[in-house]
Write a protein that holds these residues in place. Sequence first.
Motif, PDB file in Angstrom:
ATOM      1  N   SER A  32      46.388  43.684  29.739  1.00  0.00           N
ATOM      2  CA  SER A  32      46.479  42.480  30.614  1.00  0.00           C
ATOM      3  C   SER A  32      45.944  42.723  31.998  1.00  0.00           C
ATOM      4  N   ASP A  33      46.022  44.030  32.374  1.00  0.00           N
ATOM      5  CA  ASP A  33      45.357  44.564  33.882  1.00  0.00           C
ATOM      6  C   ASP A  33      43.784  44.378  33.576  1.00  0.00           C
ATOM      7  N   TYR A  34      43.438  44.955  32.826  1.00  0.00           N
ATOM      8  CA  TYR A  34      41.845  44.913  32.624  1.00  0.00           C
ATOM      9  C   TYR A  34      41.153  43.681  32.475  1.00  0.00           C
ATOM     10  N   ARG A  35      41.779  42.743  31.537  1.00  0.00           N
ATOM     11  CA  ARG A  35      41.255  41.332  31.695  1.00  0.00           C
ATOM     12  C   ARG A  35      41.660  40.377  32.729  1.00  0.00           C
ATOM     13  N   CYS A  36      42.546  40.849  33.753  1.00  0.00           N
ATOM     14  CA  CYS A  36      42.989  39.666  34.659  1.00  0.00           C
ATOM     15  C   CYS A  36      41.827  39.354  35.574  1.00  0.00           C
ATOM     16  N   ALA A  37      40.776  40.131  35.892  1.00  0.00           N
ATOM     17  CA  ALA A  37      39.745  39.647  36.691  1.00  0.00           C
ATOM     18  C   ALA A  37      38.437  40.280  35.953  1.00  0.00           C
ATOM     19  N   PHE A  38      37.744  39.504  35.012  1.00  0.00           N
ATOM     20  CA  PHE A  38      36.622  40.016  34.195  1.00  0.00           C
ATOM     21  C   PHE A  38      35.205  38.860  34.499  1.00  0.00           C
ATOM     22  N   GLN A  39      34.426  39.501  34.493  1.00  0.00           N
ATOM     23  CA  GLN A  39      32.868  38.895  34.521  1.00  0.00           C
ATOM     24  C   GLN A  39      32.719  38.694  33.266  1.00  0.00           C
ATOM     25  N   GLU A  40      32.275  37.222  32.771  1.00  0.00           N
ATOM     26  CA  GLU A  40      31.950  36.779  31.789  1.00  0.00           C
ATOM     27  C   GLU A  40      31.122  35.334  31.863  1.00  0.00           C
ATOM     28  N   ASP A  41      30.515  34.831  30.758  1.00  0.00           N
ATOM     29  CA  ASP A  41      29.764  33.781  30.673  1.00  0.00           C
ATOM     30  C   ASP A  41      30.737  32.716  30.127  1.00  0.00           C
ATOM     31  N   ILE A  49      33.037  35.231  37.523  1.00  0.00           N
ATOM     32  CA  ILE A  49      34.598  36.021  37.307  1.00  0.00           C
ATOM     33  C   ILE A  49      35.683  35.064  37.065  1.00  0.00           C
ATOM     34  N   ASN A  50      36.110  35.414  36.075  1.00  0.00           N
ATOM     35  CA  ASN A  50      37.323  34.646  35.305  1.00  0.00           C
ATOM     36  C   ASN A  50      38.578  35.411  36.029  1.00  0.00           C
ATOM     37  N   LEU A  51      39.360  34.740  36.807  1.00  0.00           N
ATOM     38  CA  LEU A  51      40.608  35.114  37.199  1.00  0.00           C
ATOM     39  C   LEU A  51      41.686  34.712  36.560  1.00  0.00           C
ATOM     40  N   SER A  52      42.608  35.675  35.978  1.00  0.00           N
ATOM     41  CA  SER A  52      43.875  35.249  35.128  1.00  0.00           C
ATOM     42  C   SER A  52      44.860  34.507  36.222  1.00  0.00           C
ATOM     43  N   LYS A  53      45.618  33.616  35.597  1.00  0.00           N
ATOM     44  CA  LYS A  53      46.589  32.880  36.497  1.00  0.00           C
ATOM     45  C   LYS A  53      47.748  34.088  36.828  1.00  0.00           C
ATOM     46  N   ILE A 163      46.202  49.106  52.198  1.00  0.00           N
ATOM     47  CA  ILE A 163      46.092  48.818  50.660  1.00  0.00           C
ATOM     48  C   ILE A 163      45.291  47.897  50.436  1.00  0.00           C
ATOM     49  N   SER A 164      44.446  48.302  49.364  1.00  0.00           N
ATOM     50  CA  SER A 164      43.222  47.385  48.876  1.00  0.00           C
ATOM     51  C   SER A 164      43.540  47.151  47.342  1.00  0.00           C
ATOM     52  N   PHE A 165      42.943  46.085  46.885  1.00  0.00           N
ATOM     53  CA  PHE A 165      42.841  45.718  45.532  1.00  0.00           C
ATOM     54  C   PHE A 165      41.434  45.534  45.011  1.00  0.00           C
ATOM     55  N   SER A 166      41.085  45.913  43.626  1.00  0.00           N
ATOM     56  CA  SER A 166      39.958  45.554  42.924  1.00  0.00           C
ATOM     57  C   SER A 166      40.150  45.361  41.597  1.00  0.00           C
ATOM     58  N   PRO A 167      39.469  44.459  40.725  1.00  0.00           N
ATOM     59  CA  PRO A 167      39.478  44.611  39.426  1.00  0.00           C
ATOM     60  C   PRO A 167      39.658  45.791  38.803  1.00  0.00           C
ATOM     61  N   GLY A 168      40.512  45.839  37.689  1.00  0.00           N
ATOM     62  CA  GLY A 168      40.905  47.118  37.005  1.00  0.00           C
ATOM     63  C   GLY A 168      42.088  47.062  36.114  1.00  0.00           C
ATOM     64  N   ILE A 169      43.092  46.957  36.768  1.00  0.00           N
ATOM     65  CA  ILE A 169      43.293  46.727  38.232  1.00  0.00           C
ATOM     66  C   ILE A 169      43.405  48.084  39.061  1.00  0.00           C
ATOM     67  N   GLU A 170      42.976  48.085  40.301  1.00  0.00           N
ATOM     68  CA  GLU A 170      42.693  49.381  41.070  1.00  0.00           C
ATOM     69  C   GLU A 170      43.503  49.126  42.253  1.00  0.00           C
TER      70      GLU A 170
END
Length: 208
Positions: A32-41, A49-53, A163-170
């Motif tokens: 769920s974390d890995y796919r919540c901000a994902f680069q895809e076509d 970038i597809n951002l999950s709700k 505190i910062s965040f990035s896709p991953g989630i990191e």
Amino acid sequence: MGAAATIMTNSPEHARFWLGPIVRTLTAAWDSDYRCAFQEDDDEGITGINLSKDLPVVVANALMGHITAFGPPNRLFSAGAKEGRRYYRPAFGKVFQHFCIHPGGPRVLYEVQRGLGLSDRDMEASHMTLHRFGNMASSSLLYELDYIQAKRWMNKGDRLCMISFSPGIECSSVMWECVKPTADTDSGPWAGCIHRYPVQLPKIVKRA
């Protein structure tokens, strides 16, 4: 890495902050974390970038695990949000005087504020930076720091939590301690407009 434009020094005469602990947490093992901000076509083959709700909630949950490692020894226990679990919430207000939270969006900031028990004043620099400049990745934190300084809130000995965040989630956190407040509060990105802030922002409606 987006905040690497800041200049660090080993000169006690010129240093304004002392760099404290740095902690990084990555939750990519959870689907769920890995796919919540994902680069895809998309359907037209355009890459984006597809951002999950569910991104704000995913970020908040990742942060709760992160602060277990980053949090100060003084602990306040409260009930967890899922399946009756319990987690501790460090008494951040007793350890830090200022906060710079990655402005990933209004709801992300809302979830972080709720999860860490921060006040509206604690979140002001983050909300105002998002309002004026938008999300500029981790470099946004430096604009938030400048907001705090432009407001003349920073004093010698004050501790600042970033505190910062990035896709991953990191989640990445760093602590700074002020050793020499800046005397120049009339320059920088908030010059000429800091007197107009804070501005009134729309309220976040809690989802059912």
